[in-house]
Design an enzyme around this catalytic site. Structure first.
Site, PDB file in Angstrom:
ATOM      1  N   GLU A  17       7.456  -9.462 -16.968  1.00 39.75           N
ATOM      2  CA  GLU A  17       7.560  -9.349 -18.424  1.00 39.75           C
ATOM      3  C   GLU A  17       8.165  -8.005 -18.843  1.00 39.75           C
ATOM      4  O   GLU A  17       8.453  -7.784 -20.009  1.00 39.75           O
ATOM      5  CB  GLU A  17       6.192  -9.573 -19.084  1.00 39.75           C
ATOM      6  CG  GLU A  17       5.099  -8.580 -18.714  1.00 39.75           C
ATOM      7  CD  GLU A  17       4.343  -8.938 -17.424  1.00 39.75           C
ATOM      8  OE1 GLU A  17       4.990  -9.353 -16.439  1.00 39.75           O
ATOM      9  OE2 GLU A  17       3.106  -8.752 -17.386  1.00 39.75           O
ATOM     10  N   ARG A  18       8.374  -7.090 -17.860  1.00 36.21           N
ATOM     11  CA  ARG A  18       8.916  -5.777 -18.231  1.00 36.21           C
ATOM     12  C   ARG A  18      10.435  -5.789 -18.322  1.00 36.21           C
ATOM     13  O   ARG A  18      11.020  -5.002 -19.047  1.00 36.21           O
ATOM     14  CB  ARG A  18       8.467  -4.723 -17.222  1.00 36.21           C
ATOM     15  CG  ARG A  18       6.979  -4.483 -17.352  1.00 36.21           C
ATOM     16  CD  ARG A  18       6.503  -3.474 -16.343  1.00 36.21           C
ATOM     17  NE  ARG A  18       5.285  -3.958 -15.721  1.00 36.21           N
ATOM     18  CZ  ARG A  18       4.797  -3.524 -14.575  1.00 36.21           C
ATOM     19  NH1 ARG A  18       5.424  -2.586 -13.909  1.00 36.21           N
ATOM     20  NH2 ARG A  18       3.687  -4.008 -14.082  1.00 36.21           N
TER      21      ARG A  18
ATOM     22  N   LYS B 162       8.637 -17.332 -13.025  1.00 36.99           N
ATOM     23  CA  LYS B 162       7.909 -16.458 -13.962  1.00 36.99           C
ATOM     24  C   LYS B 162       8.285 -15.026 -13.569  1.00 36.99           C
ATOM     25  O   LYS B 162       7.684 -14.433 -12.691  1.00 36.99           O
ATOM     26  CB  LYS B 162       6.405 -16.696 -13.824  1.00 36.99           C
ATOM     27  CG  LYS B 162       5.574 -16.380 -15.068  1.00 36.99           C
ATOM     28  CD  LYS B 162       5.695 -14.972 -15.598  1.00 36.99           C
ATOM     29  CE  LYS B 162       4.921 -13.960 -14.804  1.00 36.99           C
ATOM     30  NZ  LYS B 162       5.235 -12.564 -15.255  1.00 36.99           N
TER      31      LYS B 162
ATOM     32  N   CYS C  95      10.237  -1.449  -2.871  1.00 31.91           N
ATOM     33  CA  CYS C  95       9.182  -1.731  -1.885  1.00 31.91           C
ATOM     34  C   CYS C  95       9.606  -1.265  -0.500  1.00 31.91           C
ATOM     35  O   CYS C  95       8.786  -1.144   0.396  1.00 31.91           O
ATOM     36  CB  CYS C  95       8.864  -3.211  -1.847  1.00 31.91           C
ATOM     37  SG  CYS C  95      10.205  -4.169  -1.178  1.00 31.91           S
TER      38      CYS C  95
ATOM     39  N   GLU D 166      -0.025   3.423  -2.584  1.00 29.11           N
ATOM     40  CA  GLU D 166       1.389   3.326  -2.976  1.00 29.11           C
ATOM     41  C   GLU D 166       1.573   4.028  -4.312  1.00 29.11           C
ATOM     42  O   GLU D 166       0.910   3.689  -5.292  1.00 29.11           O
ATOM     43  CB  GLU D 166       1.767   1.842  -3.105  1.00 29.11           C
ATOM     44  CG  GLU D 166       3.209   1.623  -3.458  1.00 29.11           C
ATOM     45  CD  GLU D 166       3.567   0.148  -3.595  1.00 29.11           C
ATOM     46  OE1 GLU D 166       2.790  -0.615  -4.205  1.00 29.11           O
ATOM     47  OE2 GLU D 166       4.633  -0.246  -3.082  1.00 29.11           O
TER      48      GLU D 166
ATOM     49  N   PHE E 284       8.881  -6.368 -11.355  1.00 28.30           N
ATOM     50  CA  PHE E 284       9.861  -5.740 -12.255  1.00 28.30           C
ATOM     51  C   PHE E 284      10.971  -5.033 -11.483  1.00 28.30           C
ATOM     52  O   PHE E 284      12.050  -4.804 -12.015  1.00 28.30           O
ATOM     53  CB  PHE E 284       9.146  -4.713 -13.164  1.00 28.30           C
ATOM     54  CG  PHE E 284       8.939  -3.375 -12.512  1.00 28.30           C
ATOM     55  CD1 PHE E 284       9.935  -2.403 -12.526  1.00 28.30           C
ATOM     56  CD2 PHE E 284       7.769  -3.085 -11.819  1.00 28.30           C
ATOM     57  CE1 PHE E 284       9.754  -1.168 -11.888  1.00 28.30           C
ATOM     58  CE2 PHE E 284       7.584  -1.869 -11.180  1.00 28.30           C
ATOM     59  CZ  PHE E 284       8.583  -0.910 -11.220  1.00 28.30           C
TER      60      PHE E 284
ATOM     61  N   SER F  33       2.513  -6.340  -6.451  1.00 23.69           N
ATOM     62  CA  SER F  33       1.565  -5.400  -5.846  1.00 23.69           C
ATOM     63  C   SER F  33       0.544  -6.153  -4.984  1.00 23.69           C
ATOM     64  O   SER F  33       0.295  -7.346  -5.197  1.00 23.69           O
ATOM     65  CB  SER F  33       0.864  -4.609  -6.948  1.00 23.69           C
ATOM     66  OG  SER F  33       0.215  -5.508  -7.816  1.00 23.69           O
TER      67      SER F  33
HETATM   68  P1  NAD Z   1       2.767  -6.564 -10.242  1.00 24.34           P
HETATM   69  O1  NAD Z   1       1.863  -7.026  -9.169  1.00 24.34           O
HETATM   70  O2  NAD Z   1       2.190  -5.771 -11.364  1.00 24.34           O
HETATM   71  O3  NAD Z   1       3.474  -7.823 -10.952  1.00 24.34           O
HETATM   72  C1  NAD Z   1       4.149  -8.813 -10.192  1.00 24.34           C
HETATM   73  C2  NAD Z   1       4.078 -10.139 -10.953  1.00 24.34           C
HETATM   74  O4  NAD Z   1       2.714 -10.528 -11.073  1.00 24.34           O
HETATM   75  C3  NAD Z   1       4.653 -10.076 -12.359  1.00 24.34           C
HETATM   76  O5  NAD Z   1       5.369 -11.254 -12.614  1.00 24.34           O
HETATM   77  C4  NAD Z   1       3.412  -9.966 -13.239  1.00 24.34           C
HETATM   78  O6  NAD Z   1       3.584 -10.544 -14.516  1.00 24.34           O
HETATM   79  C5  NAD Z   1       2.367 -10.735 -12.452  1.00 24.34           C
HETATM   80  N1  NAD Z   1       1.002 -10.231 -12.655  1.00 24.34           N
HETATM   81  C6  NAD Z   1       0.648  -8.951 -12.925  1.00 24.34           C
HETATM   82  N2  NAD Z   1      -0.690  -8.861 -13.052  1.00 24.34           N
HETATM   83  C7  NAD Z   1      -1.183 -10.107 -12.866  1.00 24.34           C
HETATM   84  C8  NAD Z   1      -2.511 -10.655 -12.872  1.00 24.34           C
HETATM   85  N3  NAD Z   1      -3.585  -9.891 -13.097  1.00 24.34           N
HETATM   86  N4  NAD Z   1      -2.646 -11.968 -12.635  1.00 24.34           N
HETATM   87  C9  NAD Z   1      -1.577 -12.740 -12.395  1.00 24.34           C
HETATM   88  N5  NAD Z   1      -0.310 -12.273 -12.395  1.00 24.34           N
HETATM   89  C10 NAD Z   1      -0.106 -10.980 -12.609  1.00 24.34           C
HETATM   90  O7  NAD Z   1       3.964  -5.776  -9.536  1.00 24.34           O
HETATM   91  P2  NAD Z   1       5.136  -4.946 -10.223  1.00 24.34           P
HETATM   92  O8  NAD Z   1       4.587  -3.676 -10.768  1.00 24.34           O
HETATM   93  O9  NAD Z   1       5.935  -5.810 -11.125  1.00 24.34           O
HETATM   94  O10 NAD Z   1       6.051  -4.627  -8.941  1.00 24.34           O
HETATM   95  C11 NAD Z   1       5.853  -3.520  -8.102  1.00 24.34           C
HETATM   96  C12 NAD Z   1       5.101  -3.922  -6.867  1.00 24.34           C
HETATM   97  O11 NAD Z   1       5.794  -4.940  -6.157  1.00 24.34           O
HETATM   98  C13 NAD Z   1       4.958  -2.773  -5.862  1.00 24.34           C
HETATM   99  O12 NAD Z   1       3.665  -2.798  -5.320  1.00 24.34           O
HETATM  100  C14 NAD Z   1       6.003  -3.101  -4.799  1.00 24.34           C
HETATM  101  O13 NAD Z   1       5.749  -2.545  -3.525  1.00 24.34           O
HETATM  102  C15 NAD Z   1       5.913  -4.573  -4.789  1.00 24.34           C
HETATM  103  N6  NAD Z   1       7.099  -5.179  -4.195  1.00 24.34           N
HETATM  104  C16 NAD Z   1       6.991  -5.739  -2.956  1.00 24.34           C
HETATM  105  C17 NAD Z   1       8.095  -6.299  -2.354  1.00 24.34           C
HETATM  106  C18 NAD Z   1       7.983  -6.941  -0.994  1.00 24.34           C
HETATM  107  O14 NAD Z   1       8.878  -7.692  -0.632  1.00 24.34           O
HETATM  108  N7  NAD Z   1       6.929  -6.689  -0.243  1.00 24.34           N
HETATM  109  C19 NAD Z   1       9.332  -6.289  -3.020  1.00 24.34           C
HETATM  110  C20 NAD Z   1       9.403  -5.711  -4.289  1.00 24.34           C
HETATM  111  C21 NAD Z   1       8.278  -5.163  -4.874  1.00 24.34           C
END
Ligand code: NAD
Length: 502
Positions: free
Chosen positions: A180-181, A177, A285, A387, A153, A230
């Protein structure tokens, strides 16, 4: 199922597609706390339709010569610039980051699309003339086919563009994909790609949750998955994608340290930390969430200088140019952050600025929290180990450079890390010895530019190769190496001799 006007649908085969799953999720306006729309959550059948559309479009797209694909990308970049202001407002309305910050989100994404429009040059292979008698060896990069991106998101424009632009430029077709937020900007990006001349099916967007993600991961058609989110989900995606033989690069969470040496210019450090720790409400991140001053005197000076600056931050509506940062993305995120603040207090860290009591200039129902600052955090505290992803900076005091370096190196995450110093030798030692993927020397958020590559180490990334830059082309292509023999004279054809090493 509600109509297309209130439900954000999917984008398949070049059009917004009526959702059929019957499942939706709320999309909030974080600045008011109100639900502003619903987003469709795709079923496996809907994801399969998007994959089929990408598969049908792929051979034709790959057959276009790279120069022609590049021209379409240049047009795409042009349209993104033309619509940048409007997209920034839309992005901000679902994410909560300030409109100015949302423009930066778009800009960083567009720069990768600009990089990818150099695809004719990036796809050039290697050639060795006369590796043996009459034998030439050459290699070429070919697209993988249908590939996918699953994105978080916090950068709803930048990260989808980091994934889709190099992949599509290289001749793949794409299923995105997004989170969804905040799904609206990715949908607009797909529409602009179509307007730029990408044929229907080259870029598809399926909105959804785990069900949609699993359908992508289990599809035998999808050849590669680029994920950002994450760490637990990154690891899950990496393992499940590998189970069906896919290429996967999965970028996860972070706990980025900034080491402050006694010789650093304290005004520069404080300005840098305020931007890097609290900007975008800490939902980056590459945010700095840990400051490690070296020596008690440095630590005392740092804390004394930070306290008023954290209190002075203006936390308010993302559309208000006076706001330093806006709300968190959801109520869950707000509760998680305030829960961590209480956790730090319970663990014995000194909460020198409590964001739960800070002034908020925005709507009281918005998902706002003011900036928090912890001093004397210990390495075993959860607020240090985990985090938080919010406007909370933890100061952990170190007695020496080696102790500070050890903290960063022992941490589970290894995304970005920074040092502030005036000493070239210390900076060089740091850059060489620190265990992280992106290093800042007097630069707090060392996000590499588009034509270098972006990626963390340790639990911040699973898989191989980084995002954007040359690695992105390597990730979304595979190498084919041809050894060919064309004898120049009839007698040279009689004895075949393999090229020898040495
Ligand atoms: P998230 O892991 O909750 O979601 C990321 C994606 O995974 C979304 O599209 C979501 O729909 C999907 N997802 C969520 N739960 C799932 C599940 N159980 N099974 C399959 N798919 C699932 O992350 P977020 O809250 O959207 O983003 C924040 C996180 O992203 C933080 O941890 C941040 O550090 C990280 N991030 C990392 C980088 C990097 O380059 N390392 C860059 C940006 C963000």
């Amino acid at each position: 199922m509600s109509s297309l006007a209130t439900v954000i649908p999917h984008f398949i085969s070049g059009q917004r597609t009526e959702p059929t799953s019957g499942r939706t999720a709320d999309v909030y306006d974080p600045s008011t706390g109100q639900v502003q729309a619903q987003v469709a959550l795709a079923s496996k059948a809907e994801v399969d339709a998007a994959i089929a559309s990408a598969a049908a479009a792929q051979p034709g797209w790959a057959a276009l010569n790279p120069q022609k694909r590049a021209r379409i990308l240049v047009k795409f970049v042009d349209l993104l610039y033309q619509h940048k202001d409007e997209l920034a407002v839309l992005l901000s309305s679902e994410h909560g980051k300030t409109v100015e910050d949302a423009k930066g989100d778009l800009q960083r994404g567009i720069e990768v699309a600009e990089f990818a429009s150099g695809i004719p040059h990036l796809l050039k292979g290697e050639y060795t003339d006369s590796a043996g008698t009459g034998i030439d060896v050459y290699s070429m990069r070919q697209p993988l086919g249908v590939v996918a991106g699953i994105t978080p998101f916090n950068f709803p424009a930048m990260i989808p563009l980091w994934k889709l632009a190099p992949a599509i430029a290289a001749g793949n077709t794409f299923v995105l994909k997004p989170s969804e937020r905040d799904p609206s900007v990715p949908m607009r990006i797909a529409e602009l790609a179509l307007e730029a001349g990408m044929p229907p099916g080259v870029l598809n967007v399926v909105n959804g949750d785990k069900e949609a993600v699993d359908a992508i991961l289990d599809s035998p058609v999808v050849q590669a998955v680029g994920f950002v989110g994450s760490t637990p989900i990154a690891q899950y995606i990496y393992e499940r994608a590998a189970a069906t033989g896919k290429r996967a690069q999965c970028f996860g969470g972070a706990k980025n340290h900034a080491i402050v040496m006694p010789d650093a210019d304290m005004d520069v450090v404080v300005d840098a930390l305020i931007g890097a720790a609290y900007g975008s409400a800490g939902e980056r991140c590459m945010a700095i969430s840990v400051a490690v001053p070296v020596g008690e005197e440095t630590a005392d000076k740092l804390i004394a200088a930070l306290i008023p600056k954290v209190r002075e931050l203006t936390v308010g509506a993302p559309t208000d140019p006076a706001s330093d940062y806006g709300p968190l993305v959801t109520r869950d995120a707000l509760e998680r952050v305030t829960g961590y603040i209480q956790q730090g207090v319970d663990e014995g860290a000194e909460l020198v600025v409590d964001g739960r009591e800070g002034e908020i200039a925005g709507d009281p129902d918005g998902f706002y929290v003011a900036g928090s600052l912890f001093d004397r955090v210990q390495p075993h505290h959860k607020v240090y180990l985990e985090e938080i992803f919010g406007p909370v900076l933890s100061v952990i005091r170190a007695a020496s450079f080696d102790e500070a370096l050890g903290l960063a190196n022992d941490h589970e995450y290894g995304n970005g890390v920074a040092i502030f110093t005036r000493d070239g030798h210390t900076a060089r030692e740091f850059a060489r010895r620190v265990q992280a993927g992106m290093i800042g020397v007097n630069v707090p958020i060392p996000v590499p530019i588009a034509y270098h590559t972006f990626g963390g180490w340790k639990a911040s990334a699973f898989g191989d190769l980084n995002q954007h830059g040359p690695d992105s082309i390597r990730f979304y292509t595979r190498t084919k190496t041809v050894t060919s023999r064309w004898p120049t004279a009839p007698d040279e054809g009689s004895a075949f001799v393999m090229p020898q090493m040495g």
